[in-house]
Scaffold this motif. Structure first.
Motif, PDB file in Angstrom:
ATOM      1  N   ASN A 171       0.826  -1.224   0.000  1.00 40.96           N
ATOM      2  CA  ASN A 171       0.000   0.000   0.000  1.00 40.96           C
ATOM      3  C   ASN A 171       0.857   1.271   0.000  1.00 40.96           C
ATOM      4  O   ASN A 171       0.376   2.339   0.381  1.00 40.96           O
ATOM      5  N   LYS A 172       2.122   1.134  -0.452  1.00 37.70           N
ATOM      6  CA  LYS A 172       3.048   2.270  -0.390  1.00 37.70           C
ATOM      7  C   LYS A 172       3.617   2.578  -1.772  1.00 37.70           C
ATOM      8  O   LYS A 172       3.758   1.684  -2.618  1.00 37.70           O
ATOM      9  N   LEU A 173       3.965   3.845  -1.943  1.00 38.04           N
ATOM     10  CA  LEU A 173       4.613   4.296  -3.176  1.00 38.04           C
ATOM     11  C   LEU A 173       5.339   5.602  -2.881  1.00 38.04           C
ATOM     12  O   LEU A 173       4.759   6.525  -2.298  1.00 38.04           O
ATOM     13  N   ARG A 217       5.123  24.995  -0.512  1.00 37.89           N
ATOM     14  CA  ARG A 217       6.537  24.930  -0.869  1.00 37.89           C
ATOM     15  C   ARG A 217       6.807  23.733  -1.787  1.00 37.89           C
ATOM     16  O   ARG A 217       6.080  22.734  -1.750  1.00 37.89           O
ATOM     17  N   PRO A 218       7.865  23.806  -2.569  1.00 40.36           N
ATOM     18  CA  PRO A 218       8.261  22.636  -3.364  1.00 40.36           C
ATOM     19  C   PRO A 218       8.638  21.475  -2.446  1.00 40.36           C
ATOM     20  O   PRO A 218       9.255  21.663  -1.406  1.00 40.36           O
ATOM     21  N   THR A 219       8.249  20.265  -2.855  1.00 39.85           N
ATOM     22  CA  THR A 219       8.492  19.070  -2.050  1.00 39.85           C
ATOM     23  C   THR A 219       9.373  18.099  -2.824  1.00 39.85           C
ATOM     24  O   THR A 219       9.083  17.773  -3.979  1.00 39.85           O
ATOM     25  N   SER A 220      10.427  17.643  -2.191  1.00 38.77           N
ATOM     26  CA  SER A 220      11.379  16.744  -2.864  1.00 38.77           C
ATOM     27  C   SER A 220      10.869  15.320  -2.953  1.00 38.77           C
ATOM     28  O   SER A 220      11.125  14.617  -3.933  1.00 38.77           O
ATOM     29  N   VAL A 221      10.125  14.860  -1.922  1.00 39.41           N
ATOM     30  CA  VAL A 221       9.659  13.478  -1.910  1.00 39.41           C
ATOM     31  C   VAL A 221       8.400  13.371  -1.058  1.00 39.41           C
ATOM     32  O   VAL A 221       8.246  14.091  -0.058  1.00 39.41           O
ATOM     33  N   VAL A 222       7.500  12.488  -1.485  1.00 41.73           N
ATOM     34  CA  VAL A 222       6.323  12.140  -0.683  1.00 41.73           C
ATOM     35  C   VAL A 222       6.198  10.616  -0.679  1.00 41.73           C
ATOM     36  O   VAL A 222       6.619   9.940  -1.621  1.00 41.73           O
ATOM     37  N   MET A 223       5.609  10.106   0.373  1.00 43.40           N
ATOM     38  CA  MET A 223       5.389   8.667   0.496  1.00 43.40           C
ATOM     39  C   MET A 223       3.896   8.429   0.661  1.00 43.40           C
ATOM     40  O   MET A 223       3.275   8.923   1.604  1.00 43.40           O
ATOM     41  N   ILE A 224       3.305   7.687  -0.278  1.00 48.90           N
ATOM     42  CA  ILE A 224       1.902   7.304  -0.176  1.00 48.90           C
ATOM     43  C   ILE A 224       1.811   6.070   0.724  1.00 48.90           C
ATOM     44  O   ILE A 224       2.519   5.079   0.513  1.00 48.90           O
ATOM     45  N   ASN A 225       0.933   6.138   1.717  1.00 51.07           N
ATOM     46  CA  ASN A 225       0.737   5.011   2.644  1.00 51.07           C
ATOM     47  C   ASN A 225      -0.760   4.864   2.904  1.00 51.07           C
ATOM     48  O   ASN A 225      -1.308   5.418   3.857  1.00 51.07           O
TER      49      ASN A 225
END
Length: 252
Positions: A171-173, A217-225
């Motif tokens: 369930n993650k990306l 703000r600009p975001t470098s990385v996100v994690m879908i959970n």
């Protein structure tokens, strides 16, 4: 001789007494006339006072009417201003929603000529194409609304370290901004994702990634959970399958 002189004296005395009586009577008449004339003069002054009072009352009534009319005229103006503000806010909200939908779902966003994209980092692989990027932004937006997302390098690293079990990676990306700089800030995260069997992909803009993730703000990385019973599981599965087709390096 003596008798005639006495009579003359008596007649003079009577005349004097009569004169004395007549003089105060004349004076009283004159005084009465003067008083009557004063009263007549006073009477019109009283009338003038009454008329002045009436005029003042009429003026005050007119002023009150004018004030009430002006207030009534101002009230609709205030209402119009409030309604204009509400309409402007609603229009702005609709424009934002339409812009987000067009960028994330329909792909009717800004053209490439109008976009000011920073150069991509050399580690920006696998890079999502336009169709996959739209689906990813849609997933990010919905996950942010349901608070099933982690934003930024610190949060994502902590989240990966807490749960390294590959079985929970379904369930993650992980999604990175491809125009990040310097690359050392996030270069260690893809390795951690591979160790935890979490697929990752790059999009072209950190600014858009932060926008759909709910930050200015600009975001470098996100994690879908996502949760197991999430309504967005179908979109997540589609995105994961598309990422695996680009880089078939992960497990199931």
């Amino acid at each position: 001789m003596s008798s005639s002189s006495e009579e003359e004296k008596k007649s003079k005395k009577t005349k004097r007494s009569n004169d004395e009586i007549e003089v105060p009577a004349k004076r009283q008449k004159k005084e009465k006339k003067a008083e009557s004339s004063d009263e007549e003069e006073v009477k019109p002054s009283k009338k003038d006072k009454k008329s002045d009072k009436k005029e003042k009352k009429e003026k005050s009534k007119k002023e009150k009417k004018e004030e009430s009319e002006s207030e009534e005229e101002e009230k609709p103006k205030k209402k119009d201003k409030k309604s204009d503000k509400k309409e402007k806010k609603e229009k702005a909200k609709k424009e934002k929603e339409n812009g987000a939908e067009s960028d994330g779902e329909e792909g009717n966003g800004e053209s490439k000529d109008n976009e000011e994209e920073n150069p991509l980092a050399p580690i920006a692989t696998p890079l999502a194409d336009e169709s996959l990027q739209r689906r990813l932004f849609k997933l990010v937006k919905r996950s942010a609304e349901d608070k099933q997302i982690r934003r930024g390098v610190k949060e994502v690293v902590k989240f990966i370290r807490k749960d390294i079990n590959p079985e929970n990676a379904k369930n993650k990306l992980a999604i990175f901004g491809g125009d990040l700089s310097p690359i050392d800030v996030v270069s260690h995260i893809p390795i951690s994702c591979e160790n935890a069997n979490i697929p990752y992909v790059y999009v072209r803009s950190r600014q858009k990634l932060g926008k759909y993730a709910g930050t200015k703000r600009p975001t470098s990385v996100v994690m879908i959970n996502l949760k197991k019973d999430s309504d967005h599981a179908k979109i997540l599965k589609e995105c994961r399958d598309a990422v695996k087709q680009i880089t078939p390096l992960y497990g199931n």
